[in-house]
Design an enzyme around this catalytic site. Structure first.
Site, PDB file in Angstrom:
ATOM      1  N   THR A   1       1.974  12.995 -15.780  1.00  0.00           N
ATOM      2  CA  THR A   1       0.464  12.787 -16.835  1.00  0.00           C
ATOM      3  C   THR A   1       0.653  14.013 -17.922  1.00  0.00           C
ATOM      4  O   THR A   1       0.886  15.275 -17.260  1.00  0.00           O
ATOM      5  CB  THR A   1      -0.916  12.590 -16.988  1.00  0.00           C
ATOM      6  OG1 THR A   1      -1.803  13.306 -17.023  1.00  0.00           O
ATOM      7  CG2 THR A   1      -0.966  13.524 -15.466  1.00  0.00           C
TER       8      THR A   1
ATOM      9  N   TYR B   1      -7.643  14.724 -11.187  1.00  0.00           N
ATOM     10  CA  TYR B   1      -6.385  14.540 -11.089  1.00  0.00           C
ATOM     11  C   TYR B   1      -5.096  14.709 -12.003  1.00  0.00           C
ATOM     12  O   TYR B   1      -3.801  14.903 -11.097  1.00  0.00           O
ATOM     13  CB  TYR B   1      -7.015  13.494 -12.601  1.00  0.00           C
ATOM     14  CG  TYR B   1      -6.036  12.533 -13.080  1.00  0.00           C
ATOM     15  CD1 TYR B   1      -4.969  11.516 -12.641  1.00  0.00           C
ATOM     16  CD2 TYR B   1      -5.804  12.835 -14.672  1.00  0.00           C
ATOM     17  CE1 TYR B   1      -4.134  10.650 -13.148  1.00  0.00           C
ATOM     18  CE2 TYR B   1      -3.975  12.027 -15.467  1.00  0.00           C
ATOM     19  CZ  TYR B   1      -3.642  11.019 -14.203  1.00  0.00           C
ATOM     20  OH  TYR B   1      -2.793   9.716 -15.224  1.00  0.00           O
TER      21      TYR B   1
ATOM     22  N   ASP C   1       0.678  -1.601  -0.349  1.00  0.00           N
ATOM     23  CA  ASP C   1       0.197  -0.070  -0.345  1.00  0.00           C
ATOM     24  C   ASP C   1       1.244   1.368   0.255  1.00  0.00           C
ATOM     25  O   ASP C   1       1.570   1.701   0.926  1.00  0.00           O
ATOM     26  CB  ASP C   1      -0.787   0.096   1.090  1.00  0.00           C
ATOM     27  CG  ASP C   1      -1.616   1.001   1.603  1.00  0.00           C
ATOM     28  OD1 ASP C   1      -1.643   2.591   0.547  1.00  0.00           O
ATOM     29  OD2 ASP C   1      -2.712   1.253   2.786  1.00  0.00           O
TER      30      ASP C   1
ATOM     31  N   ALA D   1      -1.056   4.272 -10.190  1.00  0.00           N
ATOM     32  CA  ALA D   1      -1.814   5.474 -10.051  1.00  0.00           C
ATOM     33  C   ALA D   1      -3.093   5.022  -9.869  1.00  0.00           C
ATOM     34  O   ALA D   1      -3.768   4.204 -10.869  1.00  0.00           O
ATOM     35  CB  ALA D   1      -1.759   5.959 -11.032  1.00  0.00           C
TER      36      ALA D   1
END
Length: 277
Positions: free
Chosen positions: A102, A126, A37, A61
């Site tokens: 990203t 995000y 985790d 992610a």
């Protein structure tokens, strides 16, 4: 060299594992959310100190952008706190860290290809959580590689497979034609990450395939290559009414790769052809 890959069951994690297995002298540790985790500082420090990897590649992610808008705390835990924990634990043992990011860190409203030196301006949860993950990794571990990518597909659930599946039960499909980006194969992204680590080229990088496309144009090419007769019709983003704002133009230029190691990515057309055929 011992390499720890988080998110080992994701598209990029699988491809990295495939490519690293072809290399000699690599001790690979693949982890999944069930056995590590990354949002738990205690678990991360314990795992990293026990296994003592030379490099951590974080492929874990929460990438479902609409879910991030409603599960905000979860998004920050996975996309921001997770990278922070990994970067700190890596730094403690002198290990390097690769953080995958990203195109959503940009605003998506500039009609130009974006380099690593352009100003970030995320418009979604995000994008905001991934940007904060970048910042923490950069600040907490000097031996970092931050690699931004976009429109990724590989071994797993992705846009390409979704479109092909939809074509089996639909005579026509509406696909967005007012978002421009670059479809990117995990094969190309994994090659670049591996090369960066081999060369110890720390820093911030963009990595997508070359060229640009809309989702509509991408779908047309997928169907052409597969000989699928389903008609593809263009539509606007507004017609879909999604919770999260989509970037209108998020073409990334691999500028830092061009300036340093050289850009070894293919055109998106070459990459999708290999993937499908």
């Amino acid at each position: 060299m011992k390499i720890l890959i988080t998110g080992g069951n994701g598209q990029l994690g699988r491809e990295l594992a495939n490519q690293y297995k072809e290399k000699k002298g690599i001790d690979l540790i693949l982890t999944y959310s069930s056995d590590l985790d990354i949002t738990s500082t205690k678990d991360v420090f314990s795992f990293v100190n026990l296994n003592k990897p030379d490099v951590i590649i974080n492929c874990a992610a929460l990438t479902v952008v609409d879910k991030c808008e409603t599960e905000i705390e979860m998004a920050y835990k996975i996309n921001t706190i997770g990278p922070k924990n990994l970067a700190t634990a890596a730094n403690e043992i002198g290990a390097e860290i690769v953080q995958v990011s990203t195109d959503y860190v940009f605003g998506g409203n500039l009609n130009k290809s974006l380099t690593e030196f352009d100003e970030v301006n995320p418009q979604t949860i995000y994008g905001k959580t991934k940007l904060q993950g970048e910042i923490l990794v950069k600040n907490l571990n000097s031996k970092h590689y931050i690699v931004r990518t976009a429109w990724l597909y590989g071994d797993g659930k992705n846009f390409v497979k979704t479109m092909i599946d939809l074509s089996k039960t639909n005579k026509t499909l509406k696909v967005v034609n007012d978002q421009r980006g670059t479809p990117t194969s995990t094969v190309d992204l994994a090659r670049v990450i591996i090369k960066l680590v081999e060369d110890k080229n720390y820093g911030l990088y963009h990595c997508t395939c070359k060229g640009e496309s809309t989702w509509y144009e991408f779908t047309k090419e997928i169907f052409r290559l597969k000989g699928i007769a389903t008609e593809v019709l263009p539509c606007s983003t507004d017609e879909l009414q999604r919770p999260a704002k989509r970037p209108e133009y998020s073409v990334l230029r691999n500028y830092m790769l061009e300036l340093t190691t050289g850009d070894i990515t293919r055109t998106w057309q070459e990459a999708i052809k290999e993937y499908l055929l």
